[in-house]
Design a protein around this motif. Structure first.
Motif, PDB file in Angstrom:
ATOM      1  N   GLU A   1       0.841  -1.212   0.000  1.00 48.33           N
ATOM      2  CA  GLU A   1       0.000   0.000   0.000  1.00 48.33           C
ATOM      3  C   GLU A   1       0.871   1.255   0.000  1.00 48.33           C
ATOM      4  N   ARG A   2       1.488   1.511  -1.161  1.00 49.28           N
ATOM      5  CA  ARG A   2       2.446   2.621  -1.244  1.00 49.28           C
ATOM      6  C   ARG A   2       1.792   3.939  -1.647  1.00 49.28           C
ATOM      7  N   ASP A   3       0.515   3.848  -2.065  1.00 47.45           N
ATOM      8  CA  ASP A   3      -0.122   5.041  -2.615  1.00 47.45           C
ATOM      9  C   ASP A   3      -0.968   5.789  -1.592  1.00 47.45           C
ATOM     10  N   GLN A   4      -0.711   5.568  -0.300  1.00 45.90           N
ATOM     11  CA  GLN A   4      -1.543   6.218   0.705  1.00 45.90           C
ATOM     12  C   GLN A   4      -1.205   7.709   0.766  1.00 45.90           C
ATOM     13  N   PRO A   5      -2.211   8.540   1.068  1.00 40.82           N
ATOM     14  CA  PRO A   5      -1.942   9.981   1.160  1.00 40.82           C
ATOM     15  C   PRO A   5      -0.864  10.284   2.197  1.00 40.82           C
TER      16      PRO A   5
ATOM     17  N   GLY B   1      -6.163  15.006  -6.952  1.00 42.36           N
ATOM     18  CA  GLY B   1      -7.008  15.115  -5.763  1.00 42.36           C
ATOM     19  C   GLY B   1      -7.607  13.801  -5.326  1.00 42.36           C
ATOM     20  N   ILE B   2      -7.704  12.846  -6.246  1.00 38.55           N
ATOM     21  CA  ILE B   2      -8.361  11.583  -5.888  1.00 38.55           C
ATOM     22  C   ILE B   2      -7.542  10.454  -6.472  1.00 38.55           C
ATOM     23  N   ARG B   3      -7.206   9.483  -5.642  1.00 37.86           N
ATOM     24  CA  ARG B   3      -6.390   8.377  -6.117  1.00 37.86           C
ATOM     25  C   ARG B   3      -7.235   7.145  -6.399  1.00 37.86           C
ATOM     26  N   GLU B   4      -8.261   6.970  -5.580  1.00 38.11           N
ATOM     27  CA  GLU B   4      -9.095   5.782  -5.706  1.00 38.11           C
ATOM     28  C   GLU B   4     -10.534   6.189  -5.639  1.00 38.11           C
ATOM     29  N   ALA B   5     -11.367   5.437  -6.325  1.00 39.48           N
ATOM     30  CA  ALA B   5     -12.791   5.694  -6.181  1.00 39.48           C
ATOM     31  C   ALA B   5     -13.121   5.391  -4.740  1.00 39.48           C
TER      32      ALA B   5
END
Ligand code: ADP
Length: 538
Positions: free
Chosen positions: A218-222, A517-521
Protein backbone atom coordinates in the motif's frame (compact mmCIF):
# COMPACT_ATOMS: atom_id res chain seq x y z
CA UNK A 1 57.27 10.68 24.60
CA UNK A 2 54.84 10.47 21.76
CA UNK A 3 51.19 9.55 21.47
CA UNK A 4 51.07 6.93 18.79
CA UNK A 5 47.33 7.07 18.15
CA UNK A 6 44.88 9.90 17.82
CA UNK A 7 42.48 10.30 20.71
CA UNK A 8 39.44 9.14 18.75
CA UNK A 9 41.25 5.94 17.86
CA UNK A 10 42.10 5.28 21.48
CA UNK A 11 38.51 5.84 22.44
CA UNK A 12 37.11 3.72 19.68
CA UNK A 13 39.43 0.93 20.70
CA UNK A 14 38.38 1.32 24.28
CA UNK A 15 34.71 1.32 23.58
CA UNK A 16 34.56 -0.03 20.05
CA UNK A 17 32.03 2.76 19.71
CA UNK A 18 32.68 6.17 18.22
CA UNK A 19 31.82 8.96 20.61
CA UNK A 20 28.44 10.50 19.86
CA UNK A 21 28.63 13.70 17.92
CA UNK A 22 26.54 15.53 20.45
CA UNK A 23 27.97 17.52 23.38
CA UNK A 24 28.94 15.35 26.33
CA UNK A 25 26.36 14.46 28.93
CA UNK A 26 26.05 17.33 31.38
CA UNK A 27 24.91 15.34 34.40
CA UNK A 28 27.34 14.54 37.19
CA UNK A 29 29.43 11.50 36.41
CA UNK A 30 31.77 10.18 39.02
CA UNK A 31 34.63 8.25 37.53
CA UNK A 32 36.83 6.33 39.90
CA UNK A 33 40.25 5.24 38.73
CA UNK A 34 41.97 2.17 40.16
CA UNK A 35 45.21 4.07 40.77
CA UNK A 36 47.31 1.03 39.82
CA UNK A 37 49.97 0.75 37.16
CA UNK A 38 51.34 -2.53 35.87
CA UNK A 39 54.92 -2.79 34.73
CA UNK A 40 56.25 -5.63 32.72
CA UNK A 41 59.98 -4.97 32.55
CA UNK A 42 62.95 -7.00 33.77
CA UNK A 43 64.52 -5.89 37.01
CA UNK A 44 66.92 -3.00 36.63
CA UNK A 45 67.43 0.76 36.87
CA UNK A 46 64.71 1.59 34.38
CA UNK A 47 62.16 -0.34 36.34
CA UNK A 48 63.18 1.27 39.64
CA UNK A 49 63.06 4.79 38.16
CA UNK A 50 59.68 4.11 36.59
CA UNK A 51 58.27 2.68 39.81
CA UNK A 52 59.36 5.69 41.78
CA UNK A 53 57.92 8.14 39.21
CA UNK A 54 54.61 6.27 39.11
CA UNK A 55 54.43 6.31 42.90
CA UNK A 56 55.01 10.06 42.83
CA UNK A 57 51.96 10.21 40.56
CA UNK A 58 49.91 8.42 43.25
CA UNK A 59 49.81 5.06 41.54
CA UNK A 60 50.66 1.79 43.17
CA UNK A 61 52.77 -0.43 40.98
CA UNK A 62 52.22 -4.12 40.25
CA UNK A 63 54.51 -6.33 38.27
CA UNK A 64 52.90 -7.95 35.23
CA UNK A 65 54.32 -11.11 33.71
CA UNK A 66 53.88 -11.77 30.01
CA UNK A 67 52.31 -15.10 30.99
CA UNK A 68 49.67 -13.23 33.01
CA UNK A 69 48.00 -11.62 30.02
CA UNK A 70 45.65 -14.51 29.60
CA UNK A 71 44.41 -14.48 33.18
CA UNK A 72 45.15 -11.05 34.58
CA UNK A 73 42.18 -8.74 34.54
CA UNK A 74 43.73 -5.86 32.67
CA UNK A 75 40.79 -3.67 33.65
CA UNK A 76 42.24 -3.39 37.16
CA UNK A 77 45.06 -1.18 35.85
CA UNK A 78 45.18 2.39 34.68
CA UNK A 79 48.50 2.13 32.91
CA UNK A 80 50.33 -0.84 31.48
CA UNK A 81 53.98 -0.11 30.73
CA UNK A 82 55.85 -2.70 28.74
CA UNK A 83 58.04 -3.41 25.72
CA UNK A 84 56.58 -2.63 22.27
CA UNK A 85 56.12 -6.34 21.46
CA UNK A 86 54.24 -7.08 24.69
CA UNK A 87 52.31 -3.83 24.41
CA UNK A 88 50.91 -5.12 21.13
CA UNK A 89 49.84 -8.36 22.84
CA UNK A 90 48.12 -6.41 25.64
CA UNK A 91 46.43 -4.29 23.07
CA UNK A 92 45.12 -7.32 21.18
CA UNK A 93 43.96 -8.88 24.41
CA UNK A 94 41.98 -5.76 25.30
CA UNK A 95 40.43 -5.72 21.86
CA UNK A 96 39.08 -9.22 22.39
CA UNK A 97 36.82 -8.15 25.23
CA UNK A 98 33.45 -6.58 24.70
CA UNK A 99 33.91 -3.45 26.75
CA UNK A 100 31.29 -2.52 29.27
CA UNK A 101 33.16 0.12 31.17
CA UNK A 102 35.92 1.46 29.00
CA UNK A 103 36.80 4.20 31.51
CA UNK A 104 38.48 1.59 33.66
CA UNK A 105 40.60 0.19 30.85
CA UNK A 106 44.31 0.90 30.97
CA UNK A 107 46.31 3.09 28.65
CA UNK A 108 49.05 0.95 27.09
CA UNK A 109 52.47 2.61 27.09
CA UNK A 110 55.47 1.15 25.22
CA UNK A 111 58.88 1.61 26.73
CA UNK A 112 61.34 2.04 23.85
CA UNK A 113 65.11 2.08 23.78
CA UNK A 114 66.70 5.36 22.52
CA UNK A 115 67.62 3.81 19.18
CA UNK A 116 64.22 2.10 18.78
CA UNK A 117 61.88 3.36 16.12
CA UNK A 118 58.71 4.80 17.67
CA UNK A 119 56.78 3.16 14.83
CA UNK A 120 57.65 -0.19 16.38
CA UNK A 121 55.35 0.82 19.22
CA UNK A 122 52.32 0.64 16.91
CA UNK A 123 50.34 -1.43 19.37
CA UNK A 124 50.10 1.14 22.15
CA UNK A 125 48.52 4.43 23.07
CA UNK A 126 51.79 6.22 23.86
CA UNK A 127 55.50 5.62 23.79
CA UNK A 128 58.26 6.77 26.16
CA UNK A 129 61.99 6.39 25.82
CA UNK A 130 64.24 5.11 28.58
CA UNK A 131 66.64 5.83 30.12
CA UNK A 132 66.03 9.47 30.70
CA UNK A 133 65.97 12.14 33.40
CA UNK A 134 63.39 11.24 36.15
CA UNK A 135 61.92 14.76 36.14
CA UNK A 136 61.25 14.57 32.39
CA UNK A 137 59.86 11.06 32.84
CA UNK A 138 57.54 12.32 35.59
CA UNK A 139 56.29 15.09 33.31
CA UNK A 140 55.69 12.69 30.43
CA UNK A 141 53.85 10.08 32.49
CA UNK A 142 51.83 12.78 34.18
CA UNK A 143 50.66 14.02 30.74
CA UNK A 144 49.85 10.46 29.63
CA UNK A 145 47.88 9.82 32.82
CA UNK A 146 46.08 13.14 32.52
CA UNK A 147 45.14 12.47 28.88
CA UNK A 148 44.00 8.97 29.69
CA UNK A 149 41.82 10.14 32.58
CA UNK A 150 40.39 12.96 30.51
CA UNK A 151 39.44 10.48 27.74
CA UNK A 152 37.99 8.13 30.31
CA UNK A 153 35.87 10.89 31.86
CA UNK A 154 34.57 12.01 28.49
CA UNK A 155 33.91 8.46 27.52
CA UNK A 156 32.07 7.82 30.77
CA UNK A 157 29.96 10.94 30.28
CA UNK A 158 29.09 9.86 26.79
CA UNK A 159 28.30 6.34 27.91
CA UNK A 160 26.15 7.71 30.71
CA UNK A 161 24.25 9.77 28.19
CA UNK A 162 23.78 6.78 25.94
CA UNK A 163 22.57 4.71 28.87
CA UNK A 164 20.15 7.41 29.88
CA UNK A 165 18.85 7.68 26.30
CA UNK A 166 18.53 3.94 26.11
CA UNK A 167 16.59 3.89 29.39
CA UNK A 168 14.25 6.58 28.05
CA UNK A 169 13.86 4.77 24.70
CA UNK A 170 13.16 1.54 26.53
CA UNK A 171 10.62 2.94 28.94
CA UNK A 172 8.45 4.98 26.55
CA UNK A 173 5.34 3.33 25.19
CA UNK A 174 5.61 5.04 21.80
CA UNK A 175 7.57 3.24 19.12
CA UNK A 176 10.87 4.94 18.32
CA UNK A 177 12.90 4.31 15.18
CA UNK A 178 16.10 5.90 13.95
CA UNK A 179 17.10 5.91 10.28
CA UNK A 180 20.49 6.83 8.84
CA UNK A 181 19.93 9.73 6.44
CA UNK A 182 23.50 9.59 5.11
CA UNK A 183 23.14 6.13 3.57
CA UNK A 184 21.25 5.34 0.37
CA UNK A 185 17.59 4.46 1.00
CA UNK A 186 17.88 5.55 4.65
CA UNK A 187 18.16 2.21 6.49
CA UNK A 188 16.91 1.85 10.06
CA UNK A 189 19.68 1.75 12.65
CA UNK A 190 17.61 1.41 15.80
CA UNK A 191 14.10 0.63 17.01
CA UNK A 192 12.99 0.52 20.65
CA UNK A 193 11.09 -2.31 22.36
CA UNK A 194 7.73 -0.49 21.96
CA UNK A 195 8.29 -0.51 18.18
CA UNK A 196 8.98 -4.23 18.37
CA UNK A 197 5.77 -4.83 20.32
CA UNK A 198 3.71 -2.60 17.99
CA UNK A 199 4.93 -4.16 14.75
CA UNK A 200 5.92 -7.68 15.79
CA UNK A 201 9.35 -7.20 14.14
CA UNK A 202 12.52 -7.48 16.24
CA UNK A 203 15.40 -5.00 16.18
CA UNK A 204 17.60 -7.49 14.31
CA UNK A 205 14.95 -8.00 11.62
CA UNK A 206 14.52 -4.32 10.82
CA UNK A 207 18.02 -2.85 11.13
CA UNK A 208 19.41 -2.14 7.65
CA UNK A 209 15.95 -1.97 6.00
CA UNK A 210 14.02 1.10 4.92
CA UNK A 211 10.90 1.31 7.07
CA UNK A 212 8.60 1.28 4.03
CA UNK A 213 8.32 -2.51 4.42
CA UNK A 214 5.67 -1.75 7.06
CA UNK A 215 3.33 -0.53 4.28
CA UNK A 216 3.67 -3.72 2.23
CA UNK A 217 2.01 -3.00 -1.13
CA UNK A 218 0.00 0.00 0.00
CA UNK A 219 2.45 2.62 -1.24
CA UNK A 220 -0.12 5.04 -2.62
CA UNK A 221 -1.54 6.22 0.71
CA UNK A 222 -1.94 9.98 1.16
CA UNK A 223 0.15 9.75 4.36
CA UNK A 224 3.07 8.28 2.39
CA UNK A 225 2.97 11.19 -0.08
CA UNK A 226 3.08 13.56 2.91
CA UNK A 227 6.16 11.78 4.30
CA UNK A 228 7.92 11.81 0.93
CA UNK A 229 7.36 15.55 0.62
CA UNK A 230 8.64 16.23 4.17
CA UNK A 231 11.75 14.09 3.59
CA UNK A 232 12.46 15.88 0.29
CA UNK A 233 12.16 19.23 2.14
CA UNK A 234 13.99 17.89 5.22
CA UNK A 235 11.12 18.93 7.47
CA UNK A 236 9.31 17.46 10.43
CA UNK A 237 5.86 16.08 9.72
CA UNK A 238 3.05 13.96 11.14
CA UNK A 239 1.27 11.39 8.99
CA UNK A 240 -1.19 8.58 9.60
CA UNK A 241 -0.39 5.41 7.65
CA UNK A 242 -1.93 2.00 7.34
CA UNK A 243 0.88 -0.35 8.36
CA UNK A 244 1.14 -4.11 8.62
CA UNK A 245 2.48 -6.13 11.53
CA UNK A 246 4.74 -9.11 11.01
CA UNK A 247 1.70 -11.44 11.29
CA UNK A 248 -0.04 -9.61 8.39
CA UNK A 249 -2.64 -7.78 10.48
CA UNK A 250 -2.95 -4.06 9.79
CA UNK A 251 -2.96 -1.09 12.14
CA UNK A 252 -3.12 2.71 11.83
CA UNK A 253 0.23 4.24 12.64
CA UNK A 254 0.45 7.92 13.54
CA UNK A 255 4.05 8.74 12.74
CA UNK A 256 6.00 11.91 13.56
CA UNK A 257 9.33 12.11 11.77
CA UNK A 258 11.98 14.68 12.67
CA UNK A 259 15.28 15.35 10.93
CA UNK A 260 18.40 15.26 13.15
CA UNK A 261 21.37 17.41 12.19
CA UNK A 262 24.96 17.36 13.42
CA UNK A 263 26.91 20.37 14.68
CA UNK A 264 27.65 21.46 11.11
CA UNK A 265 23.96 21.45 10.28
CA UNK A 266 24.22 18.37 8.08
CA UNK A 267 21.27 16.01 8.11
CA UNK A 268 22.43 12.70 9.60
CA UNK A 269 19.35 10.87 10.91
CA UNK A 270 15.60 10.79 10.99
CA UNK A 271 13.88 9.89 14.23
CA UNK A 272 10.37 8.48 14.00
CA UNK A 273 7.92 8.39 16.91
CA UNK A 274 4.96 6.16 16.23
CA UNK A 275 1.70 5.41 17.95
CA UNK A 276 -0.96 2.85 17.17
CA UNK A 277 -4.09 4.98 16.61
CA UNK A 278 -6.29 2.17 15.25
CA UNK A 279 -8.91 2.59 17.98
CA UNK A 280 -9.18 6.33 17.32
CA UNK A 281 -9.44 5.82 13.54
CA UNK A 282 -12.16 3.20 13.97
CA UNK A 283 -14.09 5.51 16.26
CA UNK A 284 -13.84 8.36 13.74
CA UNK A 285 -14.96 6.08 10.90
CA UNK A 286 -17.96 4.99 12.96
CA UNK A 287 -18.78 8.64 13.64
CA UNK A 288 -18.59 9.48 9.93
CA UNK A 289 -20.76 6.50 9.12
CA UNK A 290 -23.40 7.59 11.62
CA UNK A 291 -23.29 11.15 10.26
CA UNK A 292 -23.77 9.76 6.78
CA UNK A 293 -26.74 7.73 8.01
CA UNK A 294 -28.17 10.85 9.60
CA UNK A 295 -27.71 12.68 6.28
CA UNK A 296 -29.52 9.87 4.46
CA UNK A 297 -32.32 10.12 6.99
CA UNK A 298 -32.58 13.87 6.45
CA UNK A 299 -32.48 13.32 2.69
CA UNK A 300 -35.17 10.64 2.97
CA UNK A 301 -37.42 12.95 4.99
CA UNK A 302 -36.98 15.83 2.52
CA UNK A 303 -37.48 13.51 -0.44
CA UNK A 304 -40.70 12.20 1.07
CA UNK A 305 -41.88 15.79 1.19
CA UNK A 306 -40.66 16.58 -2.35
CA UNK A 307 -42.19 13.45 -3.85
CA UNK A 308 -45.46 13.83 -2.01
CA UNK A 309 -46.66 16.78 -4.12
CA UNK A 310 -46.25 15.19 -7.57
CA UNK A 311 -47.56 11.90 -6.11
CA UNK A 312 -50.74 13.57 -4.94
CA UNK A 313 -51.14 15.14 -8.41
CA UNK A 314 -50.72 11.71 -10.00
CA UNK A 315 -53.40 10.23 -7.75
CA UNK A 316 -55.79 13.11 -8.52
CA UNK A 317 -55.12 12.88 -12.27
CA UNK A 318 -55.66 9.10 -12.25
CA UNK A 319 -58.92 9.57 -10.32
CA UNK A 320 -60.06 12.12 -12.90
CA UNK A 321 -58.97 9.83 -15.76
CA UNK A 322 -60.95 6.89 -14.31
CA UNK A 323 -64.16 8.96 -14.47
CA UNK A 324 -63.47 10.67 -17.80
CA UNK A 325 -65.18 9.53 -20.99
CA UNK A 326 -63.92 12.27 -23.32
CA UNK A 327 -60.84 10.76 -25.06
CA UNK A 328 -59.24 14.18 -25.53
CA UNK A 329 -59.42 15.06 -21.82
CA UNK A 330 -58.42 11.53 -20.84
CA UNK A 331 -55.27 11.87 -22.95
CA UNK A 332 -54.53 15.17 -21.25
CA UNK A 333 -54.83 13.69 -17.71
CA UNK A 334 -52.60 10.76 -18.61
CA UNK A 335 -49.97 13.02 -20.15
CA UNK A 336 -50.00 15.25 -17.03
CA UNK A 337 -49.66 12.18 -14.79
CA UNK A 338 -46.76 11.03 -16.96
CA UNK A 339 -45.00 14.39 -16.39
CA UNK A 340 -45.44 14.07 -12.64
CA UNK A 341 -44.07 10.53 -12.58
CA UNK A 342 -41.06 11.66 -14.62
CA UNK A 343 -40.37 14.38 -12.07
CA UNK A 344 -40.40 11.82 -9.26
CA UNK A 345 -37.95 9.74 -11.31
CA UNK A 346 -35.59 12.74 -11.69
CA UNK A 347 -35.58 13.38 -7.93
CA UNK A 348 -34.84 9.77 -7.02
CA UNK A 349 -32.19 9.35 -9.75
CA UNK A 350 -30.33 12.51 -8.72
CA UNK A 351 -30.36 11.48 -5.07
CA UNK A 352 -29.20 7.95 -5.75
CA UNK A 353 -26.44 9.21 -8.02
CA UNK A 354 -24.89 10.86 -4.99
CA UNK A 355 -24.40 7.54 -3.25
CA UNK A 356 -23.57 5.49 -6.31
CA UNK A 357 -20.13 3.84 -6.34
CA UNK A 358 -17.88 5.55 -8.85
CA UNK A 359 -15.56 4.01 -11.37
CA UNK A 360 -11.76 4.30 -11.15
CA UNK A 361 -10.18 7.75 -11.46
CA UNK A 362 -8.27 8.51 -14.65
CA UNK A 363 -6.41 11.43 -16.23
CA UNK A 364 -8.93 13.68 -17.98
CA UNK A 365 -8.32 16.70 -20.20
CA UNK A 366 -10.74 19.27 -18.75
CA UNK A 367 -10.97 21.20 -22.04
CA UNK A 368 -11.96 18.08 -23.98
CA UNK A 369 -14.57 17.29 -21.34
CA UNK A 370 -15.95 20.86 -21.55
CA UNK A 371 -16.12 20.65 -25.36
CA UNK A 372 -18.08 17.41 -25.25
CA UNK A 373 -20.58 18.80 -22.71
CA UNK A 374 -20.96 22.06 -24.70
CA UNK A 375 -21.56 19.97 -27.86
CA UNK A 376 -24.42 18.20 -26.10
CA UNK A 377 -26.00 21.51 -25.19
CA UNK A 378 -25.28 23.12 -28.62
CA UNK A 379 -28.91 22.89 -29.90
CA UNK A 380 -30.26 24.42 -26.67
CA UNK A 381 -27.59 27.14 -26.60
CA UNK A 382 -28.36 28.19 -30.16
CA UNK A 383 -32.14 28.03 -29.55
CA UNK A 384 -31.72 30.64 -26.76
CA UNK A 385 -29.22 32.70 -28.78
CA UNK A 386 -26.40 32.13 -26.29
CA UNK A 387 -22.88 32.77 -27.59
CA UNK A 388 -20.20 30.49 -26.11
CA UNK A 389 -16.53 31.43 -25.74
CA UNK A 390 -14.23 28.62 -24.61
CA UNK A 391 -10.69 29.61 -23.54
CA UNK A 392 -8.42 26.59 -23.12
CA UNK A 393 -5.51 26.91 -20.71
CA UNK A 394 -5.68 23.68 -18.72
CA UNK A 395 -2.51 22.30 -20.41
CA UNK A 396 -2.30 19.23 -18.16
CA UNK A 397 -4.88 16.54 -17.34
CA UNK A 398 -6.58 16.15 -13.99
CA UNK A 399 -6.92 12.74 -12.33
CA UNK A 400 -10.62 12.45 -11.53
CA UNK A 401 -13.78 10.40 -11.71
CA UNK A 402 -14.73 11.47 -15.20
CA UNK A 403 -18.46 10.78 -15.14
CA UNK A 404 -18.84 12.70 -11.89
CA UNK A 405 -16.90 15.74 -13.11
CA UNK A 406 -18.98 15.60 -16.31
CA UNK A 407 -22.06 15.79 -14.12
CA UNK A 408 -20.68 18.93 -12.39
CA UNK A 409 -19.83 20.62 -15.71
CA UNK A 410 -23.17 19.70 -17.20
CA UNK A 411 -24.96 21.16 -14.16
CA UNK A 412 -23.02 24.44 -14.44
CA UNK A 413 -23.84 24.79 -18.15
CA UNK A 414 -27.51 23.90 -17.62
CA UNK A 415 -27.88 26.46 -14.81
CA UNK A 416 -26.20 29.16 -16.96
CA UNK A 417 -28.62 28.42 -19.83
CA UNK A 418 -31.58 28.58 -17.42
CA UNK A 419 -30.36 31.96 -16.16
CA UNK A 420 -30.04 33.37 -19.70
CA UNK A 421 -32.97 31.78 -21.53
CA UNK A 422 -35.12 34.91 -21.18
CA UNK A 423 -32.60 37.00 -23.08
CA UNK A 424 -29.79 36.31 -25.52
CA UNK A 425 -26.58 36.08 -23.56
CA UNK A 426 -22.97 35.04 -23.46
CA UNK A 427 -21.37 32.10 -21.67
CA UNK A 428 -17.63 32.23 -21.13
CA UNK A 429 -15.97 28.98 -20.16
CA UNK A 430 -12.31 29.18 -19.16
CA UNK A 431 -9.75 26.72 -17.87
CA UNK A 432 -6.50 27.63 -16.20
CA UNK A 433 -3.71 25.97 -14.16
CA UNK A 434 -3.56 27.42 -10.67
CA UNK A 435 -3.07 26.75 -6.96
CA UNK A 436 -6.16 25.95 -4.92
CA UNK A 437 -6.90 28.84 -2.58
CA UNK A 438 -8.03 26.55 0.22
CA UNK A 439 -5.58 23.66 0.02
CA UNK A 440 -2.50 25.02 -1.75
CA UNK A 441 -2.68 22.07 -4.16
CA UNK A 442 -1.93 22.62 -7.85
CA UNK A 443 -4.71 21.90 -10.28
CA UNK A 444 -7.09 23.26 -12.89
CA UNK A 445 -9.86 25.81 -12.38
CA UNK A 446 -12.93 25.72 -14.61
CA UNK A 447 -14.78 29.02 -14.77
CA UNK A 448 -18.37 29.42 -16.01
CA UNK A 449 -19.30 33.10 -16.44
CA UNK A 450 -22.79 33.91 -17.69
CA UNK A 451 -24.62 37.16 -18.37
CA UNK A 452 -27.85 35.75 -16.90
CA UNK A 453 -30.21 37.06 -14.25
CA UNK A 454 -27.70 36.84 -11.37
CA UNK A 455 -28.70 35.82 -7.85
CA UNK A 456 -29.90 37.61 -4.75
CA UNK A 457 -27.78 37.38 -1.61
CA UNK A 458 -30.38 35.10 -0.05
CA UNK A 459 -30.21 32.70 -3.01
CA UNK A 460 -26.41 32.69 -2.84
CA UNK A 461 -26.54 31.67 0.82
CA UNK A 462 -28.77 28.66 0.12
CA UNK A 463 -27.25 27.56 -3.18
CA UNK A 464 -25.67 24.33 -1.96
CA UNK A 465 -28.57 23.24 0.25
CA UNK A 466 -30.38 20.16 -1.09
CA UNK A 467 -33.77 20.90 -2.71
CA UNK A 468 -33.19 24.63 -2.81
CA UNK A 469 -34.41 25.91 -6.18
CA UNK A 470 -35.84 29.11 -7.58
CA UNK A 471 -37.08 27.30 -10.69
CA UNK A 472 -40.28 26.06 -9.15
CA UNK A 473 -41.53 22.99 -10.86
CA UNK A 474 -38.70 22.97 -13.43
CA UNK A 475 -35.91 22.55 -10.85
CA UNK A 476 -34.94 19.87 -8.33
CA UNK A 477 -32.52 21.91 -6.23
CA UNK A 478 -30.12 18.98 -6.16
CA UNK A 479 -27.65 19.99 -8.89
CA UNK A 480 -25.31 22.24 -6.88
CA UNK A 481 -25.58 20.14 -3.74
CA UNK A 482 -24.46 17.02 -5.63
CA UNK A 483 -21.80 19.07 -7.50
CA UNK A 484 -20.25 20.40 -4.29
CA UNK A 485 -20.09 16.90 -2.85
CA UNK A 486 -18.37 15.59 -5.97
CA UNK A 487 -15.84 18.43 -6.00
CA UNK A 488 -15.08 18.03 -2.29
CA UNK A 489 -14.49 14.33 -2.84
CA UNK A 490 -11.78 15.40 -5.31
CA UNK A 491 -10.28 17.71 -2.63
CA UNK A 492 -11.39 20.70 -4.73
CA UNK A 493 -13.81 23.53 -4.09
CA UNK A 494 -16.43 25.70 -5.77
CA UNK A 495 -16.56 29.50 -5.56
CA UNK A 496 -19.34 31.76 -6.76
CA UNK A 497 -19.76 35.46 -7.50
CA UNK A 498 -23.00 36.94 -8.73
CA UNK A 499 -24.53 40.30 -9.50
CA UNK A 500 -28.08 41.46 -10.17
CA UNK A 501 -26.95 44.96 -11.10
CA UNK A 502 -29.03 45.76 -14.25
CA UNK A 503 -25.95 47.17 -16.00
CA UNK A 504 -23.88 43.99 -15.68
CA UNK A 505 -25.90 41.12 -14.28
CA UNK A 506 -24.51 37.63 -14.26
CA UNK A 507 -22.92 34.82 -12.31
CA UNK A 508 -19.44 33.33 -12.23
CA UNK A 509 -18.92 29.82 -10.86
CA UNK A 510 -15.32 28.61 -10.44
CA UNK A 511 -14.70 24.92 -9.89
CA UNK A 512 -11.18 24.02 -8.74
CA UNK A 513 -9.93 20.45 -9.18
CA UNK A 514 -6.43 19.46 -7.95
CA UNK A 515 -4.30 17.51 -10.45
CA UNK A 516 -4.05 14.61 -8.07
CA UNK A 517 -7.01 15.11 -5.76
CA UNK A 518 -8.36 11.58 -5.89
CA UNK A 519 -6.39 8.38 -6.12
CA UNK A 520 -9.10 5.78 -5.71
CA UNK A 521 -12.79 5.69 -6.18
CA UNK A 522 -13.93 6.10 -2.59
CA UNK A 523 -15.69 3.08 -1.21
CA UNK A 524 -19.32 3.99 -0.69
CA UNK A 525 -19.80 5.02 2.92
CA UNK A 526 -23.02 3.11 2.78
CA UNK A 527 -23.66 -0.01 0.76
CA UNK A 528 -26.12 0.76 -2.10
CA UNK A 529 -28.62 -1.67 -0.52
CA UNK A 530 -28.72 0.54 2.58
CA UNK A 531 -29.76 3.52 0.47
CA UNK A 532 -32.23 1.68 -1.72
CA UNK A 533 -33.72 -0.03 1.29
CA UNK A 534 -34.49 3.38 2.74
CA UNK A 535 -36.19 4.64 -0.41
CA UNK A 536 -39.17 2.28 -0.60
CA UNK A 537 -40.04 3.37 2.91
CA UNK A 538 -40.84 6.85 1.62
P1 ADP B 1 -31.80 23.54 -9.83
O1 ADP B 1 -31.03 23.93 -11.06
O2 ADP B 1 -32.52 22.26 -9.99
O3 ADP B 1 -32.62 24.62 -9.26
P2 ADP B 1 -29.25 23.69 -8.52
O4 ADP B 1 -28.80 23.15 -7.22
O5 ADP B 1 -28.42 23.34 -9.70
O6 ADP B 1 -30.73 23.18 -8.71
O7 ADP B 1 -29.39 25.25 -8.41
C1 ADP B 1 -29.99 25.84 -7.28
C2 ADP B 1 -30.37 27.28 -7.57
O8 ADP B 1 -29.21 28.06 -7.75
C3 ADP B 1 -31.12 27.49 -8.85
O9 ADP B 1 -32.53 27.24 -8.67
C4 ADP B 1 -30.86 28.96 -9.10
O10 ADP B 1 -31.69 29.80 -8.33
C5 ADP B 1 -29.47 29.16 -8.61
N1 ADP B 1 -28.47 29.17 -9.69
C6 ADP B 1 -27.61 28.19 -10.00
N2 ADP B 1 -26.81 28.56 -11.02
C7 ADP B 1 -27.22 29.81 -11.38
C8 ADP B 1 -26.77 30.75 -12.39
N3 ADP B 1 -25.76 30.45 -13.23
N4 ADP B 1 -27.38 31.95 -12.44
C9 ADP B 1 -28.37 32.25 -11.59
N5 ADP B 1 -28.83 31.41 -10.62
C10 ADP B 1 -28.25 30.21 -10.52
Amino acid sequence: MSFTRPASDVLSRLGKVALPDEPAFEGSVTVTFPGVAAISLGDGTDRRVLTSVLEQLGLSVHPLQSTDFGSADLRNYELVLTSPALARQVYTRLGEHPLQDAGAYPAVVSICAPDQDAGAAGGSDACITLPQDPAALLAQLSVILYAHRAFARRYQSAMEELRLNRRIFRSVTSGISVADATKPDMPLTYVNPAFEVMTGYSLEEVVGRNCRFLQRNERDQPGVALLRRAIANREQTTAVLRNFRRDGTSFWNELVISPIRNRDGELTHYVGIQNDVTARMEFEAALRQSEKLAAVNRLAATMAHEINNPLESVMNLLFLAQHESDPQRLKHYISEADNEVRRIAVITTESLRFYRQSTRPRAVDCDDLLTSVLDLYAPKLSRFNIAVVHTRRAHAPVVCLESEVRQVVSNMVRNAIDAMRADAGRLEVRTRVRTGWKTGLRGVSLTFADTGSGMSTETQQKLFTPFFTTKGYAGTGLGLWVSSNIVERHRGHIAVRSSQNPRHPGTVFTVFLPFDGIREAPAPDLPPEAVTSLLPAL
